[in-house]
Design a protein around this motif. Sequence first.
Motif, mmCIF file in Angstrom:
data_model
loop_
_atom_site.group_PDB
_atom_site.id
_atom_site.type_symbol
_atom_site.label_atom_id
_atom_site.label_comp_id
_atom_site.label_asym_id
_atom_site.label_seq_id
_atom_site.Cartn_x
_atom_site.Cartn_y
_atom_site.Cartn_z
ATOM 1 N N LYS A 132 3.121 5.904 -5.639
ATOM 2 C CA LYS A 132 3.183 6.060 -7.210
ATOM 3 C C LYS A 132 1.952 7.088 -7.363
ATOM 4 O O LYS A 132 2.031 7.573 -8.236
ATOM 5 C CB LYS A 132 2.803 4.697 -7.596
ATOM 6 N N ALA A 133 0.859 6.893 -6.356
ATOM 7 C CA ALA A 133 -0.325 7.732 -6.647
ATOM 8 C C ALA A 133 0.092 9.277 -6.552
ATOM 9 O O ALA A 133 -0.522 10.109 -7.478
ATOM 10 C CB ALA A 133 -1.478 7.492 -5.715
ATOM 11 N N VAL A 134 0.865 9.667 -5.875
ATOM 12 C CA VAL A 134 1.247 11.111 -5.542
ATOM 13 C C VAL A 134 2.495 11.393 -6.423
ATOM 14 O O VAL A 134 2.806 12.562 -6.659
ATOM 15 C CB VAL A 134 1.790 11.347 -4.122
ATOM 16 N N GLY A 135 2.827 10.535 -7.437
ATOM 17 C CA GLY A 135 4.029 11.048 -8.487
ATOM 18 C C GLY A 135 5.264 10.843 -8.158
ATOM 19 O O GLY A 135 6.015 11.660 -8.786
ATOM 20 N N THR A 150 3.982 1.499 -1.353
ATOM 21 C CA THR A 150 4.509 1.868 -2.584
ATOM 22 C C THR A 150 3.259 2.074 -3.765
ATOM 23 O O THR A 150 3.719 3.130 -4.462
ATOM 24 C CB THR A 150 5.093 0.584 -3.339
ATOM 25 N N GLU A 151 2.096 1.882 -3.469
ATOM 26 C CA GLU A 151 1.135 2.339 -4.370
ATOM 27 C C GLU A 151 0.900 3.744 -4.050
ATOM 28 O O GLU A 151 0.601 4.703 -5.100
ATOM 29 C CB GLU A 151 -0.120 1.524 -4.149
ATOM 30 N N ALA A 152 0.762 4.272 -2.788
ATOM 31 C CA ALA A 152 0.598 5.596 -2.221
ATOM 32 C C ALA A 152 1.916 6.520 -2.888
ATOM 33 O O ALA A 152 1.501 7.465 -3.382
ATOM 34 C CB ALA A 152 0.582 5.852 -1.101
ATOM 35 N N GLN A 189 10.022 6.158 -7.537
ATOM 36 C CA GLN A 189 10.599 5.274 -6.673
ATOM 37 C C GLN A 189 12.111 5.021 -6.675
ATOM 38 O O GLN A 189 12.442 4.591 -5.765
ATOM 39 C CB GLN A 189 9.707 3.930 -6.798
ATOM 40 N N LYS A 208 1.044 -1.134 -0.173
ATOM 41 C CA LYS A 208 -0.034 0.053 0.124
ATOM 42 C C LYS A 208 0.835 1.122 0.120
ATOM 43 O O LYS A 208 0.766 2.306 -0.665
ATOM 44 C CB LYS A 208 -0.958 0.058 1.191
#
Length: 70
Positions: free
Chosen positions: A24-27, A20-22, A30, A18
């Motif tokens: 990615k979601a905020v741009g 790593t997904e967050a 990584q 979760k």
Amino acid sequence: MSFWMDYASPFCYIAFHKLTEAVKAVGIDQNKLDYNFRAFQIDPTATENPTQTRGEKLMKKRWFKPKATS
């Protein structure tokens, strides 16, 4: 980014996913993040060679209840 996790815990794995997904979601790129994993043993009574499956152990601790059978 530092965080503590129990490598054997499925909950910690889900939380990391979760995270790593967050990210990615905020741009955030990584590749620019520096993860600092810190080991933390959630269950100090855990043995190296368990006699129960994870599911059996979770049910014993009452974190999950077995499905009712008809």
